[in-house]
Design an enzyme around this catalytic site. Structure first.
Site, PDB file in Angstrom:
ATOM      1  CD  GLN A   1      -3.567   0.839   0.967  1.00  0.00           C
ATOM      2  OE1 GLN A   1      -3.515  -0.416   0.641  1.00  0.00           O
ATOM      3  NE2 GLN A   1      -4.027   1.551   0.531  1.00  0.00           N
ATOM      4  CG  PHE A   2       1.285   3.720  -3.366  1.00  0.00           C
ATOM      5  CD1 PHE A   2       2.032   4.900  -3.850  1.00  0.00           C
ATOM      6  CD2 PHE A   2       0.777   3.293  -4.282  1.00  0.00           C
ATOM      7  CE1 PHE A   2       1.084   5.402  -4.552  1.00  0.00           C
ATOM      8  CE2 PHE A   2      -0.117   3.177  -4.851  1.00  0.00           C
ATOM      9  CZ  PHE A   2      -0.037   5.351  -5.344  1.00  0.00           C
ATOM     10  CB  THR A   3      -1.871   5.030  -0.646  1.00  0.00           C
ATOM     11  OG1 THR A   3      -2.753   3.648  -0.567  1.00  0.00           O
ATOM     12  CG2 THR A   3      -1.898   4.812  -2.168  1.00  0.00           C
TER      13      THR A   3
END
Length: 149
Positions: free
Chosen positions: A78-80
């Site tokens: 989850q890069f966000t």
């Protein structure tokens, strides 16, 4: 490195209409890798998650880890989690690791988690995913290897 850890009774991740990962009781881990994260960050994060006492003992206190209860883990990249919303209306992801680095560290984290003898399911790195869960408690924690929160 950042993670959102949720105690769940069940969770799944779907890609293009197909369930690619599913667990029963355990932890859903949304896992983000930041620029400059190292193997030391990875080791700290995985050790922290595997040992977190988020499950109740016989007295109703959160005293047992996912290992203690034989729980499962669903890890989703989850890069966000590195979205910076302090300026403007569109988040900046400048502090997220590049995909090549993030993918490698994510796979290492999954392998290390499995090394604890845990059943670990995953999403598909860089895919558009739909994550479904039933949060138990609810119990949700934010963890940061730089200990910002």
């Amino acid at each position: 490195m950042r993670s959102v850890v949720q105690r769940v009774t069940q969770a799944s991740v779907t890609v293009e209409g197909e369930v690619v990962g599913r667990i029963g009781a355990g932890l859903l881990v949304l896992f983000g890798v930041g620029r400059g994260d190292t193997e030391a960050d990875l080791n700290w994060m995985v050790d922290k998650i595997a040992g977190l006492r988020l499950f109740e003992d016989g007295e109703g206190k959160m005293n047992r880890s996912v290992q203690d209860v034989g729980g499962e883990i669903l890890m989703v990249s989850q890069f966000t989690l590195y979205g910076d919303c302090r300026k403007g209306k569109r988040p900046s992801f400048a502090t997220a690791a590049p995909p090549e680095t993030a993918g490698e560290l994510f796979q290492q984290a999954v392998a290390k988690m499995r090394g604890y003898g845990l059943h670990v399911e995953t999403g598909v790195f860089q895919a558009e995913m739909q994550v479904a869960l039933v949060n138990d408690g609810p119990v949700t924690l934010l963890i940061d290897s730089e200990k910002n929160f």
